[in-house]
Design an enzyme around this catalytic site. Structure first.
Site, PDB file in Angstrom:
ATOM      1  N   ASP A 116       0.563  -1.508   0.094  1.00 37.88           N
ATOM      2  CA  ASP A 116       0.060   0.042   0.457  1.00 37.88           C
ATOM      3  C   ASP A 116       0.567   1.380   0.035  1.00 37.88           C
ATOM      4  OD1 ASP A 116      -1.616   1.869   0.315  1.00 37.88           O
ATOM      5  OD2 ASP A 116      -2.219   1.548   2.962  1.00 37.88           O
TER       6      ASP A 116
ATOM      7  N   ASN B 284      -0.456   4.828  -0.390  1.00 40.30           N
ATOM      8  CA  ASN B 284      -1.024   5.720   0.015  1.00 40.30           C
ATOM      9  C   ASN B 284      -1.932   5.860   1.852  1.00 40.30           C
ATOM     10  OD1 ASN B 284      -3.019   4.442  -0.410  1.00 40.30           O
ATOM     11  ND2 ASN B 284      -3.808   5.561  -1.622  1.00 40.30           N
TER      12      ASN B 284
ATOM     13  N   ASP C  32      -3.969   4.250   2.815  1.00 40.86           N
ATOM     14  CA  ASP C  32      -5.494   3.618   2.787  1.00 40.86           C
ATOM     15  C   ASP C  32      -5.783   2.261   3.226  1.00 40.86           C
ATOM     16  OD1 ASP C  32      -5.297   1.910   0.263  1.00 40.86           O
ATOM     17  OD2 ASP C  32      -6.801   3.297  -0.615  1.00 40.86           O
TER      18      ASP C  32
ATOM     19  N   ASP D 207      -1.976  -1.258  -3.743  1.00 38.96           N
ATOM     20  CA  ASP D 207      -2.366   0.089  -5.300  1.00 38.96           C
ATOM     21  C   ASP D 207      -1.564  -0.965  -6.211  1.00 38.96           C
ATOM     22  OD1 ASP D 207       0.098   1.619  -4.268  1.00 38.96           O
ATOM     23  OD2 ASP D 207      -1.882   2.442  -2.744  1.00 38.96           O
TER      24      ASP D 207
ATOM     25  N   ASP E  35      -5.806 -10.415 -15.300  1.00 41.72           N
ATOM     26  CA  ASP E  35      -6.590 -12.228 -14.879  1.00 41.72           C
ATOM     27  C   ASP E  35      -7.751 -11.745 -15.862  1.00 41.72           C
ATOM     28  OD1 ASP E  35      -8.356 -13.707 -13.112  1.00 41.72           O
ATOM     29  OD2 ASP E  35      -6.438 -12.611 -11.981  1.00 41.72           O
TER      30      ASP E  35
ATOM     31  N   ASP F 161      -9.847 -16.804 -15.506  1.00 43.20           N
ATOM     32  CA  ASP F 161     -10.786 -17.122 -14.680  1.00 43.20           C
ATOM     33  C   ASP F 161     -11.710 -18.833 -15.566  1.00 43.20           C
ATOM     34  OD1 ASP F 161     -10.761 -16.382 -12.108  1.00 43.20           O
ATOM     35  OD2 ASP F 161     -13.181 -16.365 -12.560  1.00 43.20           O
TER      36      ASP F 161
ATOM     37  N   GLU G 176      -7.810 -20.846 -15.238  1.00 44.35           N
ATOM     38  CA  GLU G 176      -8.204 -21.680 -14.240  1.00 44.35           C
ATOM     39  C   GLU G 176      -9.113 -22.118 -14.785  1.00 44.35           C
ATOM     40  OE1 GLU G 176      -9.244 -20.560  -9.652  1.00 44.35           O
ATOM     41  OE2 GLU G 176     -10.606 -20.023 -11.214  1.00 44.35           O
TER      42      GLU G 176
ATOM     43  N   HIS H 288      -4.389 -17.214  -4.548  1.00 43.39           N
ATOM     44  CA  HIS H 288      -4.863 -16.203  -3.331  1.00 43.39           C
ATOM     45  C   HIS H 288      -6.085 -16.515  -2.769  1.00 43.39           C
ATOM     46  CE1 HIS H 288      -6.821 -16.348  -7.353  1.00 43.39           C
ATOM     47  NE2 HIS H 288      -7.757 -15.674  -7.148  1.00 43.39           N
ATOM     48  N   ASP H 289      -6.531 -18.016  -4.085  1.00 48.52           N
ATOM     49  CA  ASP H 289      -7.651 -19.496  -3.610  1.00 48.52           C
ATOM     50  C   ASP H 289      -7.155 -19.829  -2.196  1.00 48.52           C
ATOM     51  OD1 ASP H 289      -9.570 -17.435  -5.121  1.00 48.52           O
ATOM     52  OD2 ASP H 289      -8.880 -18.984  -6.903  1.00 48.52           O
TER      53      ASP H 289
END
Ligand code: ISL
Length: 534
Positions: free
Chosen positions: A22, A24, A26, A30, A99, A194, A247, A316-317
């Protein structure tokens, strides 16, 4: 002879942008954050980045619900930031793979908004019906919801905010081709597609009743899907020499081959799932017991099944590999290195998931309130209606939740692991003080430095990049295989346990997670060794 492609020698690194870095404050990772770490990725020795979705999205499924395929979500930055990323990556010899989510869009996409209002030309962009069938969704529950505006049901194989596109409408093919060209013209190298093998629905008949995914047969690896893939490749992808990895959920070897063998001219590679499901008995969430032998057999089978494999132990899964297949306690360092030895010596393109190169572990949350994943919450909700104890439900979530891999990358020992200066969207794992990038950069014995050295070794080694694969021994916790190229051979020996194991192999050690010159036939705890036999 066909020219060799970059991805046949290359290594891909997956970035899940909201969890990477990150810039910034938040709380969300990013694109400028990614740019700030490119030097580190170059130094690691990767060839391409697969970027999980950065498109405009209401983020119900963390970006896998796309509201505009040609815009960057403000959470991640601007299109200018993206263009910078592409240029900065290129300057470091790193390609970008996008993706591509084309089974469904977000319900906030203007196509869906127009379709639900039956605007001319958009009536059939999605799959509408007066009567839903009995299909089940991937995130649990039914796959249909009623839309008040249109007065009809629509199909969504994932969250209800992710309506499935209607590929029977030729307009969808046109729209998607335009999207591909938009990104390829910018210079991206290709796409990770995907859930690509479920995009074409043969019919909308009821499926055989089943507690999970009733209806799968009606849309799984269909001829219609093959036709779409060939079209996309012929009309667009081949013109740019673009790379695709699909995938492909629930594929067997035959289905896998049909999707990615070179002569089919469909996908270049696929992510198969079988090896990631070897510890599942029945439904994976109900039991966690890892049997290495089953895992090895599955890997070996798939190494033979395909000409070219996309190899991965994490994304990520999925839960973190060191927690799942290794030991995230006493043998954290050794077992993470052993897994690296395996990942980077199999035949095919290795995929490293952010944080894997420092051995990031599964989450340390203590309650559902700390989790964000839509899938985990849906499943927990369903489990609450079943006669299960709370401890059991929690164990199920803990071993399977996708949030295991979605905590911020642990860059250093400053608060929140240096992932953000603000409040992270998902708490950073408390072990960041011991497991982090900065510390591992300084430690010659770290997992990170092992990855770097191993990637260098692989790059300089034709046998590993080009050779054939043959298993030599699969027994209990031990996996031994050989790679061979033009008469040169390397043998890889792996021990998936804390117990020393005797093996009938000896030779000069070329690489390994225990420093030694000769391998004398005994694998130490969690050892991974590459030897020249003799
Ligand atoms: O992650 C899963 C189980 O934990 C799978 O069921 C997963 O949903 C499936 O592999 C599809 O994944 C892809 O499409 C989903 C998205 O949520 C995932 O993040 C993505 O990788 C819907 O777009």
């Amino acid at each position: 002879m066909e020219q060799r492609k970059w991805w046949q020698d290359g290594v891909v690194y997956q970035i899940y942008p909201r969890s990477f870095c990150d810039s910034n404050g938040d709380g969300y990772g990013d694109i400028p954050g990614i740019i700030s770490k490119l030097d580190k990725l170059q130094d690691l020795g990767i060839d391409a980045i697969w970027l999980s979705p950065v498109y405009k999205s209401p983020q119900v499924d963390n970006g896998y619900d796309i509201a505009d395929y040609k815009a960057i979500d403000p959470m991640f930055g601007t299109m200018e930031d993206f263009d910078n990323l592409l240029a900065e990556a290129k300057a470091r010899g790193i390609r970008i793979i996008m993706d591509l989510v084309i089974n469904h869009t977000s319900d906030q996409h203007e196509w869906f908004q127009k379709s639900r209002r039956r605007e001319k030309g958009y009536e059939d962009y999605y799959i509408w019906s007066d009567k839903p069938n009995n299909w089940g969704g991937f995130f649990g529950g039914g796959a249909w919801d009623f839309d008040e505006v249109r007065g009809q049901y629509y199909l969504h194989l994932f969250a209800k905010e992710q309506p499935d596109l209607n590929w029977r409408n030729p307009k969808i093919m046109e729209e998607v081709q335009e999207i591909l060209r938009f990104w390829l013209d910018k210079g991206v190298a290709g796409f990770r597609c995907d859930v690509i093998n479920i995009i074409w629905k043969n019919d909308l008949e009821n499926g055989v009743p089943s507690p999970i995914l009733a209806g799968l047969k009606h849309y799984h690896s269909t001829p219609g899907c093959h036709a779409i893939l060939r079209r996309l490749r012929r009309d667009v992808l081949d013109k740019y020499d673009a790379y695709t990895v699909g995938e492909t959920v629930f594929v067997n070897e035959q289905q896998g081959r049909e999707l990615c063998e070179p002569h089919r001219k469909e996908l270049d590679e696929i992510f198969s799932f079988e090896h990631m499901e070897t510890e599942q008995i029945g439904v994976k969430w109900f039991k966690h017991s890892f049997k290495p032998e089953k895992f090895f057999r599955s890997i070996a089978k798939w190494q033979h099944a395909l000409t070219w494999n996309a190899n991965y132990f994490e994304n990520h899964d999925q839960p973190r590999s060191v927690s799942r297949f290794g030991d995230d306690g006493e043998y954290h360092n050794k077992s993470a290195k052993m897994l690296a030895t395996m990942l980077l010596t199999l035949k095919g393109t290795p995929y490293i998931y952010e944080g894997q190169e420092i051995g990031m572990t599964n989450f340390d949350f203590t309650s559902m309130d700390e989790l964000q994943d839509v899938e985990s919450h849906n499943i927990y909700g369903i489990a609450k209606k079943l006669p299960l104890s709370e401890a059991y439900r929690w164990k199920m979530i803990k071993t399977s939740s996708r949030d295991n891999a979605r905590q911020g990358v642990q860059w250093d020992s400053s608060p929140n692991g240096g992932f953000t200066s603000g409040t992270p969207w998902l708490a950073v794992n408390r072990n960041y003080e011991t497991i982090n990038y900065a510390a591992q950069e300084l430690d010659p014995d770290s997992i990170l430095n092992y990855y770097k050295a191993m990637l260098r070794f692989r790059r300089e080694n034709e046998v590993l990049r080009r050779g054939g694969f043959n298993e030599r021994l699969i027994k209990g916790n031990v996996f031994v295989y050989e790679r061979e190229y033009e008469g040169k051979k390397l043998t890889v020996l792996l021990n998936f346990s804390a117990k020393a194991e005797k093996v009938p192999f000896k030779g000069r050690q070329a690489f390994g997670n225990y420093e030694k010159k000769e391998f004398v036939g005994i694998l130490a705890p969690w050892e991974g060794a590459i030897i020249e036999e003799g």
